[in-house]
Write a protein that holds these residues in place. Structure first.
Motif, PDB file in Angstrom:
ATOM      1  N   TYR A 311      68.062  76.982  38.148  1.00  0.00           N
ATOM      2  CA  TYR A 311      67.132  77.672  39.041  1.00  0.00           C
ATOM      3  C   TYR A 311      67.320  79.179  38.901  1.00  0.00           C
ATOM      4  CZ  TYR A 311      65.162  78.762  43.702  1.00  0.00           C
ATOM      5  OH  TYR A 311      64.427  79.250  44.749  1.00  0.00           O
ATOM      6  N   LYS A 402      61.487  66.740  47.515  1.00  0.00           N
ATOM      7  CA  LYS A 402      62.270  66.353  46.339  1.00  0.00           C
ATOM      8  C   LYS A 402      62.985  65.061  46.657  1.00  0.00           C
ATOM      9  CE  LYS A 402      63.343  70.322  43.616  1.00  0.00           C
ATOM     10  NZ  LYS A 402      62.983  71.504  44.312  1.00  0.00           N
ATOM     11  N   ARG A1523      71.119  67.650  53.538  1.00  0.00           N
ATOM     12  CA  ARG A1523      71.248  68.357  52.263  1.00  0.00           C
ATOM     13  C   ARG A1523      70.427  69.631  52.325  1.00  0.00           C
ATOM     14  NH1 ARG A1523      67.263  65.328  47.966  1.00  0.00           N
ATOM     15  NH2 ARG A1523      65.408  65.236  49.255  1.00  0.00           N
ATOM     16  N   THR A1525      67.951  72.273  49.793  1.00  0.00           N
ATOM     17  CA  THR A1525      67.256  72.291  48.496  1.00  0.00           C
ATOM     18  C   THR A1525      66.832  73.715  48.170  1.00  0.00           C
ATOM     19  OG1 THR A1525      65.215  71.784  49.673  1.00  0.00           O
ATOM     20  CG2 THR A1525      66.314  69.951  48.626  1.00  0.00           C
ATOM     21  N   ASP A1526      66.765  74.001  46.900  1.00  0.00           N
ATOM     22  CA  ASP A1526      66.245  75.281  46.398  1.00  0.00           C
ATOM     23  C   ASP A1526      66.889  76.486  47.047  1.00  0.00           C
ATOM     24  OD1 ASP A1526      64.560  74.140  44.677  1.00  0.00           O
ATOM     25  OD2 ASP A1526      62.875  74.028  46.057  1.00  0.00           O
ATOM     26  N   ASN A1561      71.208  72.687  45.045  1.00  0.00           N
ATOM     27  CA  ASN A1561      70.627  71.580  45.806  1.00  0.00           C
ATOM     28  C   ASN A1561      71.766  70.701  46.324  1.00  0.00           C
ATOM     29  OD1 ASN A1561      67.762  72.075  45.332  1.00  0.00           O
ATOM     30  ND2 ASN A1561      68.291  71.676  43.203  1.00  0.00           N
ATOM     31  N   GLY A1725      65.411  78.916  50.783  1.00  0.00           N
ATOM     32  CA  GLY A1725      65.796  77.528  50.558  1.00  0.00           C
ATOM     33  C   GLY A1725      65.434  76.739  51.799  1.00  0.00           C
TER      34      GLY A1725
END
Length: 2020
Positions: A311, A402, A1523, A1525-1526, A1561, A1725
């Motif tokens: 990323y 995702k 979690r 992500t990004d 992630n 994120g």
């Protein structure tokens, strides 16, 4: 088609007078001629013809109005005749005579007789041409019949009326004229007539547009019965909103230039993987390049399908224009390392603008096609899968959810291309031809030039220009033309680029070459979308040859140009710089042909000159301007004389020495007069052409010293003498382009105004928005048809380019289409569809605006500069098309011949920020631009009543155009300004409030209201009277068209000058002295005006304005001012009765709950706060909170106050909330404040008594239930039964199967059917082999199973929504298309649909269908396969779904501090100083009975019954973090080491030791328990930090959650309700209260009867009965009876229960954006999480659910390589020349290249057969749910810890040819995805390349299900032509074991123990070399290296000989020389 009306006579008229009639149909009106002095009969005998584009509908109306005509005053209506055209449509011809009706709808004696013809054949209005117009100046009166008043298009002035220009020939139209208050919709009268306006004033302008319904129906009855209310439409009265009044045009309120100001952008790119890279055994790296920044991925070894998942984030701070032109370049490089740069495999590029214009500003999981720029014949070089997103400030990107990416990667279907771009892009050449330029400015100082001149005696042009073109990241330049103001290049620059290119603009720049640095002279951008069209009948990009105009900084040369940015194309140019003649063409390349140049480098080559007249015939243009007023001149420039300069191109430019354009040299009569002169002395006409006097342009007004208006502004004392300017200029005649743009602009303006009206009606909740929308669509339809008629003429004009022709065809197609669609949509507009249709129509508006922009320029824009003291101060820029004259109304510029209010602004960057908000000067200016030969009408639009003053030139000669005008007519007025109140103003003081006052400007007068301290919502309630205002011009014109009023609002400061808050415009309602002051126009109504500051809205002003003429009797005749009696304001007049709103008594109840998060004030903490509530001067104070730290809640909860509020809710004043801190000694400090702008959502409206609501609701519900549950089980008792099946409710998800494109059938598949269906499909798929599907084992399931299942569901839903939306859109288009194609009305709609659908089916690609079916079956498989309970995954914050949980407790942010000057500097959040929690309830007195009569009514709580106690409460808060992500990378390596930090009150939990290394992630899978006390600790912060070995950890982003609102919400957000009830297992109930307890409690709180559990699984709540299962299984599998399932069913349907109606929060995971205060507004994120809360006084909850991440399972993969076959042979035998190969096989699991394993070598295989019997063993860790292998390894030797990678499970096998001395040769490879790979062939024969190429079509197997697979697989490689070829076959066996199984049955590597494999039986040629060394030498060394050995031998011999030669040479020479 046409409708013709012949108006014969009007009889039985009363009295004697001049008569005129007006005939109107479809909004287009014609006037008859005036019949003077008729008595009782008026014989008109005139015909009128309406060309119509669509059939006349039987319900349409024709209207005839007869007026008494008056030259001075307005025409007085005698009566009206209306008829419905039904009869006409049926019979085609009709004679009618009938009486007229007056305003009161009563018939009068007067009769009219007409004849109507309706011919349905085509007849269009012929086009006029110029000459006819010019010569025919005395047209006879009769020609006036064809006068377009174009009511429905926009009226300008009517030409050729035969009324001499001295008199107002406008008066014909004034009958229908009206005006608009700037910026607001006043509603227009309906076509069906008016509501009784007063007799003497027929312009009833402010009548409500909306008739009462019964009134309308009554009319409808009279007008011929059945008028269907669904077809009524409202047209706009001519000028209602665009202010198309004849003399003035509407000013633009937004001032500040926004272009050119830098903004924050973030581009985030994820490189996921690459596939099919061309090349053998490569080590690819991906380089991501944006502008000049480069970032690289890591290198993946020996693979051509690398998996990266890396990323990258790029941050920029640049202006939008620069940002969107940046090119994103993705390149794949092969074997790059520190020393070598690697070789380029392929690149892909697109510009940032393309990404930004995508939906959600992103491409997600798309495949970019790589191509090689150096070899365009090569084709595709591979595919790169990536995500690209571009975020500007305030954009929030919704990342698609995702989850485990199991979907097949269909590369072709997911290419990274914008919609509409074909997947196969071709290479093309872009030819940019640069011919010449003219009018360049000086670019060096004249000092050097003078020195040169003195020495060499030559006079040079001071500029060395060249042209530079930037396109798709490449740059091309022409040569430099030394010293030339008019350079001629004749060169072309050729770019080679894929077509269509993924960059939108081409940048063309003229630059000045300089030894030090080159600077731009001017820049022009060409938008490729405007010069091409990709439709079926589209055309390739083409342009010109055409001139483009460049604008930039002012022309005077300075060494450091402060506006240089403008020349680079940033921001709006402030002066003409040059014009450049260019053309563009594109040629698609045929890459197969041989003579093609294969590289993409830019080339430049010469071309031939083109002739002068290619760009059009040169015509002489005439520009005239009159300055009627110059006011509001900033006081900084008020002391020096001021002059205004007008320029068009370089004509009229006084300051800078101007060069004469070459093209006019031949026209000159006299020589050059002096260097400055840009005028051309040319024959001109004094009204007639005979007079040959010279005319010299006058381009600037005489200097004049300003006079003071007030302490901020000055004005120029023009009074009755108005200066004029006129300029002659010569340009190519390309008016047609501008005309077409004007027609479209006007249609668009009209449309925009109509849409604003509709939105206004909807916003203010007035009746019938749908009628106005229908009117808008009718106008749009007729406008578009009119365009098609007008634009199609003079096709053969000189200078028309290919683009002109193509664009015209395109625009005509589009507009014709639009007109059809408008008609169709009009018929579909119903009350309930208004909003959807409104959206559709808004797309039309954007399309029209896009079409109207003309890419090929013609006449440059006009600049007006204010010059003071020889400095250029401020400017205005006016597009020449807006002031261009045409004899056709629609083509005329919207400001041509009108008085325009222009605000001058500062140039360039000076205009950013506060400087751009202030007005530099306000001009009233009249402009006219047209051909010189058309100029006889150039004064006709000026307000009448002037005399012309002409300049004397020589004895008795006068100039033709006047140099000034003297107004002889002047009217005196009194202006009354009723300033009532303002709301939502900007905060201008640090306290967060302002001290506002308003300053009102009208003409040269100004006045102020009083200053109100400390408020953002001032109620001034003040009347300002401006006495003796002089306005010049004719009275009747001023009545219709008064000048505008400017209102500026300031903040008074004790020191320094007042600070500007905002500005708005208004137009007064005018009353002439002879008119009556009374309804409907007077007294005027208060209206809202939007206040702007720069481009931001800055509040609203509620005011009214009236302008009253002071007649001969002086002021005594004016209406008296009716002041309220109780006023004690002293000298300040309040707003009079009649204008001020009608008030009634309201009570406002306030719920005081508490204060939160108060920040310090002046460094001291807030200790004893209090809240003051104020509304309309009354108010109430809360109790003081005694100790804010201990308990921030209020002790007294509800208080109330009474107040007088306007009856009209829209006029309700705002309510102000202020928080003060009570300090010692009675001091108060303001902490912060909040203004509630609208009380609407807090108004309590008692329920309607007449209707029994619940019965209705029940009926609806019954229907609804029937829909959802397949049939009502109703009892007679009025109960509603809700049935839930015994199996878990997920089964009820109806699976919708779209059978195919032809049927719209929705199939509800029952389970049994579904199973059969599934089996069948499977059988088909698997070719008869059944595969047993395993049911998931309960013990295997965990929380993650549930989570992943839910995410699948979420994705399904999103897909389904998208599909449905697409379907709906398609259907809509189809309907529109079908209607366009005239589906006959008698056909049933069904027929139509079928036809359409068939049509659709043909167009849809079969592949797509297949895909759809497959997807569907997959879905069904899944649904069936797993009956896993799911939870709800929200892809947004939970509070967004539930309206912020403000169901009864509202949160108001408290603000303090100024609002920043710049949009960026202070964000809204930084001004927040705390939050006030509470609520309001507003109702009319007395208190409604339905509330007071309830049994448990507690008067202390008023309307707030049943709210909980607000004492502190202890709560256990459990935060689950799933979690993130990004995440935004925080480390240099482009990764982060994230960990979670949770803060609540004083508690902070740092999970630092569990940071996750190098992950963007991360899966956290953690829960945290915190004990908290509400209200002290109610704001939960969940932050993600980046762990650093050294230094402090950085914050990546955080999210804040208000727990208190959730806790108290009736949505019950404390603990989500699961989908089903279970006692054990992964889905165990986690709330300490069981469903039955929850239900009982909720019923009690909501006072609902129930729950009553009955036998047979029934429960009754209120009047609803629910059914459900009653058994539950415990851990031991015993079944027990329970009511919990039933109770849960009710809870799921809680929102349907009367009185309850709140949806309960289900078990869920919410996705929250992470924000970082340093990067406001840009997401860093997202985090997935949820929160449970349990009160501590209840039973304790069980332990937290375990959501820790799944541990990967250990597996061992054993691969036995048995044999190979048909491996290609690489080596030649030296002796025999036969081919052979030394074969070995290499294998590894993806991501573990280091652990690769090789077999032994099978030497000298002559047939490609190899025998190995060799075993590879690969241990690996695998996550079943995500189908990924987990690898932990250190990234480099310097890494601190291991990084975890997740990689798809793929096995790579390669076949190699072993070489002993050189590197081994790679022969071929195959990669098998262990989850789905093709089944191996049974024999080598059956194994073919298809197994790799057509992988999608073959049945696949998964090693995780099969465990053991054996077969033959092909090896493939790419040959030179880049095609796949078969290079061998391998027989292998794959065996998968879990780690435990592997331990039980061990096996040895290679052929070792245990479980050894037998040795292969290899033929003799495959020898080992130490057994037979000579043979080996012969075979190996000689065979492979014979040439090398021979070469070495030869070399040794040669060297030997050379040595001998050198050795013996000297001796021999001596011998020779000495002759010995």
């Amino acid at each position: 088609m046409a409708l013709i009306v012949h108006l014969r006579t009007v009889t039985d008229l009363r009295g004697k007078g001049d008569r005129i009639a007006k005939v109107a149909f479809r909004g287009l009106s014609f006037y008859t001629r005036v019949l003077e002095n008729c008595e009782d009969e008026a014989r008109f005998n005139e015909s009128f013809r309406w060309p119509i584009a669509s059939n006349v509908d039987g319900n349409e109306m024709l209207e005839i109005q007869v007026f008494n005509y008056s030259k001075v005053f307005t025409n007085r209506l005698i009566g009206t005749f209306r008829m419905v055209l039904q009869k006409v449509v049926e019979e085609g011809q009709l004679e009618v005579s009938d009486t007229l009706i007056d305003d009161n709808n009563s018939a009068i004696r007067t009769c009219v007789s007409i004849e109507i013809k309706y011919q349905a054949m085509d007849g269009t209005v012929g086009a006029w041409n110029d000459n006819e117009f010019l010569d025919d100046s005395n047209r006879s009166e009769n020609d006036g019949a064809f006068q377009f008043e174009t009511d429905s298009l926009l009226s300008g002035h009517s030409q050729g009326s035969g009324v001499s220009p001295g008199r107002s020939h406008q008066s014909l139209q004034s009958a229908e004229r009206s005006f608009r208050k700037a910026g607001k919709g006043v509603f227009s009268a309906m076509k069906l007539g008016k509501i009784r306006p007063p007799k003497e004033d027929h312009k009833g302008k402010d009548e409500p547009a909306i008739l009462e319904t019964e009134d309308l129906d009554r009319k409808a009855m009279r007008l011929g019965g059945g008028l269907d209310p669904d077809t009524i439409s409202l047209a706009s009265v001519t000028a209602v909103t665009t202010n198309v009044s004849n003399k003035r045009s509407k000013p633009d309120i937004k001032m500040e230039p926004s272009a050119g100001r830098p903004m924050d952008y973030q581009v985030s790119i994820t490189i996921i993987e690459a596939r099919q890279l061309v090349g053998l055994n490569m080590d690819p790296v991906v380089c991501v390049e944006i502008g000049d920044e480069k970032k690289y991925t890591s290198m993946k070894e020996s693979t051509n399908c690398p998996y990266y998942n890396e990323y990258f984030v790029f941050d920029f701070h640049v202006p939008p224009d620069v940002m969107f032109d940046k090119i994103i370049k993705l390149s794949v490089i092969h074997s790059k390392n520190l020393l070598r740069s690697g070789t380029l495999v392929g690149t892909f590029k697109l510009d940032v603008g393309t990404v930004y214009s995508q939906q959600e500003h992103q491409f997600y999981h798309k495949w970019a096609i790589l191509s090689d720029p150096d070899d365009i014949t090569a084709g595709v070089k591979g595919y790169l899968k990536c995500d690209i997103a571009v975020v500007g400030k305030g954009d929030n990107i919704k990342t698609p959810h995702k989850a485990n990416e199991t979907d097949e990667d269909d590369i072709e279907g997911n290419l990274l291309l914008p919609e509409g771009v074909p997947s196969e892009r071709q290479w093309a050449r872009f030819y940019v031809k640069i011919y010449r330029a003219e009018g360049l400015p000086k670019m060096n100082t004249s000092l050097m030039a003078n020195v040169k001149k003195a020495f060499i005696g030559e006079n040079k042009d001071l500029v060395d220009p060249y042209v530079q073109v930037l396109f798709a990241g490449q740059k091309g330049k022409t040569s430099v033309q030394k010293s030339s103001y008019e350079p001629i290049w004749n060169e072309q620059i050729i770019f080679t680029e894929m077509f269509p290119p993924l960059c939108k603009r081409m940048k063309i720049q003229i630059r000045d070459s300089d030894k030090v640095n080159d600077v731009a002279i001017g820049t022009h951008f060409i938008d490729l979308r405007k010069i091409a069209n990709d439709g079926d009948k589209g055309f390739l990009p083409t342009l010109g040859p055409a001139w483009v105009n460049m604008y930039g900084s002012t022309r005077n040369y300075t060494l450091m140009d402060e506006h240089q940015d403008l020349n680079e194309g940033l921001g709006e140019g402030v002066s003409f710089r040059a014009r450049l003649l260019i053309s563009i063409a594109v040629e698609i390349l045929d890459t197969t042909s041989t003579e093609i140049m294969s590289s993409t480098d830019v080339q430049t080559e010469g071309i031939q000159n083109i002739s002068e007249n290619v760009t059009g015939k040169i015509e002489e243009f005439f520009l005239f301007g009159a300055f009627l007023e110059a006011t509001m001149i900033d006081r900084k420039i008020g002391d020096k004389p001021i002059t205004f300069e007008v320029t068009i191109g370089n004509y009229g430019n006084q300051i800078d020495g101007v060069n004469k354009p070459a093209m006019h040299k031949k026209k000159k009569e006299g020589g050059e007069s002096d260097e400055e002169e840009s005028e051309l002395i040319q024959n001109s006409s004094e009204d007639e052409t005979e007079d040959d006097g010279d005319m010299v342009s006058v381009s600037s007004t005489p200097a004049m010293k300003p006079v003071i208006t007030d302490r901020n502004y000055f004005h120029l004392p023009y009074f009755e003498k108005k200066p004029c300017i006129y300029i002659k200029s010569w340009w190519q005649d390309q008016r047609r382009r501008l005309y077409n743009a004007n027609i479209m602009d006007k249609i668009a303006d009209k449309l925009e105004e109509g849409l604003n009206d509709v939105q206004e009606i909807i916003k203010t909740e007035k009746a019938y928005p749908e009628r106005r929308l229908r009117g808008v669509l009718e106008e749009l339809g007729s406008g578009c048809s009119r365009f098609v008629t007008l634009a199609d003429k003079d096709q053969n004009q000189a200078g028309r380019t290919k683009l002109d022709r193509e664009r015209l065809k395109f625009c005509m197609r589009e507009l014709e289409n639009m007109s059809q669609q408008a008609k169709t949509i009009r018929s579909q507009v119903k009350k309930n569809t208004v909003k959807d249709k409104l959206k559709l129509v808004q797309n039309f508006l954007q399309k029209l605006r896009f079409l109207a922009e003309e890419p090929q320029h013609s006449i440059p824009e006009v600049f007006i500069w204010m010059i003071s003291n020889n400095k250029r101060i401020a400017y205005a820029r006016i597009p020449s098309k807006d002031i261009l004259y045409s004899i056709v109304d629609e083509e005329m510029g919207k400001e041509c011949g009108k008085v325009k209010t222009v605000f001058l602004k500062l140039p360039g960057k000076k205009g950013f920020g506060p400087a751009g908000w202030t007005v530099q000067a306000k001009m009233e200016i009249y402009l006219w631009l047209g051909l010189n030969k058309q100029r006889k009408d150039f004064l006709s639009g000026l307000p009448n009543g002037f005399e012309e003053n002409k300049a004397l030139k020589g004895p008795g000669l006068q100039s033709f155009p006047p140099i000034s005008l003297t107004y002889t007519m002047k009217q005196i007025f009194q202006l009354r300004v009723h300033m009532y109140q303002a709301r939502s103003l900007f905060a201008a003081d640090s306290s967060g409030l302002s001290d506002p006052f308003a300053r009102v400007f009208f003409s040269t007068h100004s006045q102020c209201t009083e200053v109100l301290n400390e408020t953002l919502c001032p109620t001034w309630d003040q009347l300002l009277v401006f006495d003796h205002v002089e306005l010049y011009g004719e009275a009747s014109e001023l009545r219709d068209d008064p000048p505008i009023i400017v209102i500026e609002i300031y903040d008074q400061d004790t020191v320094g000058k007042a600070e500007f808050i905002g500005r708005t415009f208004a137009k007064p309602i005018t009353k002439m002295s002879d008119e009556h002051y009374g309804p409907p126009r007077f007294p005027p109504q208060l209206e809202y005006y939007q206040i702007y500051r720069g481009n931001c809205t800055a509040g609203d002003l509620l005011a009214a304005f009236e302008l009253l003429q002071i007649g001969p009797g002086g002021k005594a005749d004016l209406p008296p001012i009716d002041v309220p009696t109780d006023s004690e304001k002293g000298p300040i007049l309040p707003v009079p009765m009649g204008v001020r709103p009608v008030l009634s008594k309201y009570r406002i109840e306030v719920l005081f709950w508490g204060l939160r998060d108060l920040k310090r004030v002046n460094l001291a903490q807030v200790d004893r706060p209090r809240v003051d509530i104020e509304c309309a001067g009354k108010g109430v104070q809360s109790a003081v909170i005694q100790n804010y730290k201990k308990n921030p809640n209020f002790s007294t909860l509800v208080k109330w106050f009474e107040v007088d509020l306007p009856e009209n809710e829209l006029l309700h004043p705002p309510l102000n909330i202020r928080v003060v801190d009570c300090r010692a000694f009675g001091r108060y400090t303001l902490v912060g404040s909040h203004a509630v702008g609208s009380l609407r959502k807090f108004i309590y409206r008692p329920p309607d008594k007449n209707a029994n609501n619940w019965a209705i609701a029940a009926k609806l519900m019954n229907g609804y239930m029937a829909l959802t549950n397949g049939g009502p089980y109703s009892r007679h008792t009025g109960e509603i039964v809700v049935n839930m099946e015994p199996e878990p409710p997920v089964k009820k998800m109806e699976t919708v199967v779209k059978l195919d494109a032809t049927s719209d059938a929705v199939v509800k598949v029952d389970v049994s059917e579904e199973d059969k269906e599934k089996e069948k499909k499977k059988k088909k798929k698997k070719g008869g082999e059944e595969i047993e599907e395993e049911e998931p084992d309960e013990s295997m399931l965990d929380w993650w199973s549930k989570y992943f299942a839910s995410i699948e569901t979420l994705k399904e839903q999103l897909r389904a929504q998208e599909a449905a939306a697409a379907e709906a859109e398609e259907k809509e288009d189809m309907e529109i298309a079908a209607e366009g194609a005239d589906v006959k009305p008698d056909e049933s709609p069904m027929k139509g649909t079928k036809g359409k659908e068939k049509g659709k089916e043909k167009t849809k690609a079969p592949k797509e269908d297949k895909k759809k079916k497959n997807q569907m079956t997959e879905v069904m498989d899944k649904k069936n396969k797993q009956k896993i309970d799911e939870l709800q995954v929200y892809n947004k914050e939970l509070e967004n779904e539930y309206d912020n949980f403000e169901d009864w407790l509202h949160t108001f942010n408290l603000y303090r501090g100024k609002i920043g000057d710049d949009d960026d500097s202070v964000t809204e959040d930084e001004r927040i100083v705390g939050r006030y929690k509470g609520s309001l309830c507003v109702y009319k007195m007395p208190l409604p009975e339905d509330v007071t009569k309830e049994a448990s009514f507690d008067p202390n709580f008023g309307m707030f019954q049943g709210i909980p106690n607000n004492d502190p409460v202890n709560v256990l808060v459990r935060v689950y973090v799933v979690r993130a992500t990004d995440l935004h990378p925080a480390d240099i390596n482009g990764k982060a080491d994230p960990y979670v930090v949770i803060k609540l009150g004083k508690t902070e939990i740092k999970d630092k030791e569990n940071y996750i290394s190098k992950q963007l992630n991360p899966v956290f899978g953690k829960s945290f328990d915190i004990e908290a006390t509400f209200p002290m600790e109610s704001m939960l912060t969940v932050a993600v930090f980046d762990w650093d070995l050294v230094g402090t950890d950085d914050l990546i982003g955080e999210t804040k959650i208000d727990l208190e609102n959730r806790y108290y919400s009736k949505h019950r957000a404390t603990c989500g309700i699961s989908q089903s009830y279970a006692i054990h297992g992964y889905n165990a109930w986690r709330d300490p209260m069981k469903p039955t307890q929850i239900l009982t409690k909720l019923c009690k709180e909501a006072k609902v009867d129930g729950p009553h559990f009955g036998p047979g699984g029934r429960v009754k709540v209120a009047n609803r009965v629910f059914l459900g299962p009653t058994e539950i299984e415990d851990e031991n599998g015993l079944k027990k009876q329970t009511d919990e399932h039933l109770a849960l069913t009710v809870l799921h349907h809680w929102e349907e229960i009367p009185h309850a109606c709140y949806k309960l929060v289900p078990e869920h995971v919410e996705t929250r954006p992470l924000l970082n205060p340093d990067k406001p507004g840009i997401e860093q994120g997202r985090i997935e999480m949820w929160v449970d809360m349990f009160p501590m006084d209840m039973p304790a909850p069980g332990p937290a659910i375990d959501i820790s991440p799944r541990k990967p399972k250990k597996y061992e993969l054993r691969v036995i390589i048995w044999n190979t076959d048909e491996v290609i042979l690489e080596d030649d035998d030296y002796f025999t020349g036969e081919k052979s190969s030394d074969i070995f096989v290499r294998g590894w699991l993806k991501g573990q290249q280091e652990d690769k394993q090789d077999t032994d070598v099978h030497y000298h295989s002559l047939t490609g057969e190899g025998n190995f019997n060799w075993r590879f063993i690969f241990p690996f860790d695998y996550l079943v749910a995500e189908e990924k292998i987990v690898i932990s390894k250190k990234e480099s030797m310097f890494s601190w810890d291991e990084t975890e990678y997740k990689i798809p499970a793929r096995l790579t096998l390669q076949v190699w040819d072993a070489d002993h001395f050189s590197a081994d040769d790679f022969l071929g490879a195959i990669e098998l995805d262990l989850n789905r790979f093709p089944r191996g062939a049974k024999t080598a024969k059956q194994c073919s390349i298809d197994m790799v190429v057509n992988e999608q079509e073959l049945p696949t197997v998964s090693i995780f299900k099969q465990k053991r697979v054996k077969g033959w697989w092909p090896f493939v490689a790419r040959n030179e032509n880049d095609e796949m070829e078969l290079t061998g076959k391998v027989e292998a066996e794959l065996h998968l074991l879990t780690a435990e199984e592997a331990e039980k049955s061990p096996a040895g590597l290679a052929r070792n123990e245990p479980d050894p494999l037998e040795k292969p039986n290899r033929p003799d040629t495959s020898f080992i070399w130490f057994m037979n060394p000579l043979k080996s030498i012969r075979y190996f060394i000689w065979h492979n290296y014979r040439w090398l050995i021979l070469k070495i031998l030869a070399l040794v011999l040669l060297l030997l000989m050379l040595g001998l030669f050198l050795y013996s040479m000297p001796g021999y020479l001596v011998k020779k020389l000495l002759g010995a």
